[in-house]
Motif scaffolding. Sequence first.
Motif, mmCIF file in Angstrom:
data_model
loop_
_atom_site.group_PDB
_atom_site.id
_atom_site.type_symbol
_atom_site.label_atom_id
_atom_site.label_comp_id
_atom_site.label_asym_id
_atom_site.label_seq_id
_atom_site.Cartn_x
_atom_site.Cartn_y
_atom_site.Cartn_z
ATOM 1 N N PHE A 24 -7.914 3.222 -101.728
ATOM 2 C CA PHE A 24 -7.331 3.504 -100.431
ATOM 3 C C PHE A 24 -8.168 4.465 -99.594
ATOM 4 C CE2 PHE A 24 -3.266 2.659 -102.931
ATOM 5 C CZ PHE A 24 -3.219 1.343 -102.537
ATOM 6 N N GLU A 25 -8.660 5.529 -100.197
ATOM 7 C CA GLU A 25 -9.455 6.498 -99.438
ATOM 8 C C GLU A 25 -10.732 5.867 -98.906
ATOM 9 O OE1 GLU A 25 -8.918 10.923 -100.987
ATOM 10 O OE2 GLU A 25 -9.353 9.555 -102.647
ATOM 11 N N ARG A 26 -11.365 5.067 -99.739
ATOM 12 C CA ARG A 26 -12.602 4.419 -99.308
ATOM 13 C C ARG A 26 -12.330 3.400 -98.206
ATOM 14 N NH1 ARG A 26 -16.485 0.775 -103.176
ATOM 15 N NH2 ARG A 26 -18.259 0.610 -101.760
ATOM 16 N N ALA A 27 -11.234 2.659 -98.325
ATOM 17 C CA ALA A 27 -10.881 1.692 -97.285
ATOM 18 C C ALA A 27 -10.643 2.395 -95.956
ATOM 19 C CB ALA A 27 -9.635 0.916 -97.710
ATOM 20 N N ALA A 28 -9.908 3.516 -95.985
ATOM 21 C CA ALA A 28 -9.645 4.259 -94.751
ATOM 22 C C ALA A 28 -10.937 4.790 -94.143
ATOM 23 C CB ALA A 28 -8.676 5.402 -95.036
ATOM 24 N N PHE A 29 -11.858 5.254 -94.996
ATOM 25 C CA PHE A 29 -13.136 5.779 -94.500
ATOM 26 C C PHE A 29 -13.954 4.683 -93.821
ATOM 27 C CE2 PHE A 29 -17.679 6.593 -95.136
ATOM 28 C CZ PHE A 29 -17.805 7.821 -94.491
ATOM 29 N N TYR A 68 -2.329 2.627 -93.121
ATOM 30 C CA TYR A 68 -1.494 2.242 -94.262
ATOM 31 C C TYR A 68 -2.172 2.652 -95.570
ATOM 32 C CZ TYR A 68 1.828 -0.619 -96.911
ATOM 33 O OH TYR A 68 2.799 -1.046 -97.778
ATOM 34 N N ALA A 69 -3.508 2.524 -95.622
ATOM 35 C CA ALA A 69 -4.242 2.960 -96.810
ATOM 36 C C ALA A 69 -4.073 4.469 -97.007
ATOM 37 C CB ALA A 69 -5.719 2.602 -96.671
ATOM 38 N N SER A 94 -1.485 8.922 -99.961
ATOM 39 C CA SER A 94 -0.702 10.165 -100.017
ATOM 40 C C SER A 94 0.480 10.008 -100.963
ATOM 41 C CB SER A 94 -0.217 10.550 -98.617
ATOM 42 O OG SER A 94 0.723 9.608 -98.124
ATOM 43 N N GLU A 95 1.105 8.831 -100.961
ATOM 44 C CA GLU A 95 2.217 8.594 -101.889
ATOM 45 C C GLU A 95 1.733 8.588 -103.333
ATOM 46 O OE1 GLU A 95 4.345 5.038 -100.793
ATOM 47 O OE2 GLU A 95 5.830 6.266 -99.731
ATOM 48 N N ARG A 96 0.577 7.984 -103.554
ATOM 49 C CA ARG A 96 0.045 7.932 -104.910
ATOM 50 C C ARG A 96 -0.318 9.320 -105.413
ATOM 51 N NH1 ARG A 96 -5.051 4.124 -106.084
ATOM 52 N NH2 ARG A 96 -6.075 5.674 -104.751
ATOM 53 N N ARG A 97 -0.932 10.124 -104.561
ATOM 54 C CA ARG A 97 -1.292 11.493 -104.957
ATOM 55 C C ARG A 97 -0.046 12.308 -105.307
ATOM 56 N NH1 ARG A 97 -6.438 11.207 -106.469
ATOM 57 N NH2 ARG A 97 -7.858 10.626 -104.769
ATOM 58 N N GLY A 115 -12.780 -3.468 -95.462
ATOM 59 C CA GLY A 115 -11.634 -2.595 -95.675
ATOM 60 C C GLY A 115 -10.519 -3.285 -96.440
ATOM 61 N N LYS A 116 -10.264 -4.563 -96.118
ATOM 62 C CA LYS A 116 -9.221 -5.316 -96.823
ATOM 63 C C LYS A 116 -9.582 -5.498 -98.292
ATOM 64 C CE LYS A 116 -5.551 -8.063 -96.991
ATOM 65 N NZ LYS A 116 -5.673 -8.625 -98.323
ATOM 66 N N SER A 117 -10.848 -5.753 -98.585
ATOM 67 C CA SER A 117 -11.281 -5.910 -99.977
ATOM 68 C C SER A 117 -11.074 -4.620 -100.759
ATOM 69 C CB SER A 117 -12.751 -6.333 -100.031
ATOM 70 O OG SER A 117 -12.942 -7.571 -99.389
ATOM 71 N N LEU A 118 -11.426 -3.486 -100.154
ATOM 72 C CA LEU A 118 -11.232 -2.199 -100.817
ATOM 73 C C LEU A 118 -9.744 -1.883 -100.979
ATOM 74 C CD1 LEU A 118 -13.995 -0.189 -98.931
ATOM 75 C CD2 LEU A 118 -14.063 -0.930 -101.321
ATOM 76 N N PHE A 119 -8.966 -2.242 -99.983
ATOM 77 C CA PHE A 119 -7.519 -2.023 -100.055
ATOM 78 C C PHE A 119 -6.911 -2.838 -101.197
ATOM 79 C CE2 PHE A 119 -3.133 -2.927 -98.950
ATOM 80 C CZ PHE A 119 -2.654 -1.722 -98.462
ATOM 81 N N ASP A 120 -7.359 -4.069 -101.358
ATOM 82 C CA ASP A 120 -6.809 -4.950 -102.391
ATOM 83 C C ASP A 120 -7.055 -4.423 -103.802
ATOM 84 O OD1 ASP A 120 -5.804 -6.662 -100.502
ATOM 85 O OD2 ASP A 120 -7.473 -8.079 -100.609
#
Length: 368
Positions: free
Chosen positions: A76-81, A97-98, A103-106, A67-72
């Motif tokens: 974000f959606e994939r990390a949360a999933f 947080y992801a 949501s902010e990015r969208r 999850g941290k790797s995807l977040f970096d």
Amino acid sequence: EAEDTQGAGSKATPTLKHRLRGAAGRAPQTPSAAAEGEALESGDNLLVEEEKWRQLDASERDRLALGKSLFDVREFERAAFMLQGCRGPRAVFLRLYARFLNSERRAAEAGEGSSDESSGAAAAVAEISAELVALDAAGGLDGLGVYLLALALKASGRRDEARDACVRAVRAFECNWSAWQLLAGLAGVQAAAVCPATGWVRHAFLAQALVAEATGDFAGHVAALERAVGRNGFVMGLHAQRHYRMREYEEAAREFAALQELDPFRLELSDAHSHVLHTIEDRGRLAVLAQRCAAVDRFRPETCIVIGNYYSLRGERDKAAGYFRRAVQLDGACREAWVLLGHELIELKNTAGAVDAYRHVTEIDARD
């Protein structure tokens, strides 16, 4: 080992197991001793909770790393999933947080023209807030989780609740500078009064808060901070900003130049450096600064502000406004970029655009 050492006459600290075992068979106590016992029991409960959290984090280590790797890489959606179902505080924080950043990015990508995207982002933030409030009520949030709760409450317009949560976040994790910055936006300099933190981070926060104020013990807080951490880049930046705010432009330019020499690839505060050079109309040094920042990273808000200031000094208002607009696209919470964009739009006779830019400023910081 503790028992053996104590048997030898040493004053070894009891382990958690011994402290919990001793709490079970206490004799009747005086009021002062009872208060000490309650404090000890509270500390024991906290230790037990922290140990449980550590065990959960350890059991979810692999999924947390994924999850941290995807977040970096901002997936974000994939990390949360990937972090769904995790119960450890680190995984919970990262998952929510992801979702919050997504949501902010969208909302930023959709712009104000799409009401569906805006309402969807607001619904996502409300859902995240509700989950965080439930976790908090159950005692399932650590210091970072409470900080995220404050962020979500602020985004939902619940500023008083956000301020209270932010105070708790700083108490739980005093070195969370992001929480201090959020608290500054919610409570201003009064944040120090509502937060009992006493470490060097408090001095850093108060020095930063007082850097533009003629009153207050700015010098005392900077001196205390310098004794704790030395004259590093942060302290030098405080001195440079102080000179700028007090309109001591030549001294500020020298401090910023020394900071740049200490760390040539540092972009933080390069925007403030460009303000000084713009004010004293030093086009040559401002051009050099703009080239250096662009070579380091063209897609940082600070770089866009520096280049925008350069074009503003040249009188090329359209180009300056374009770079300031790019800065707010990169960071919609950059108050300074919105202010500069408003100024340039005024010069371009675009009053409606300037009013909209200044409205964003007041939304970010109601004190402005």
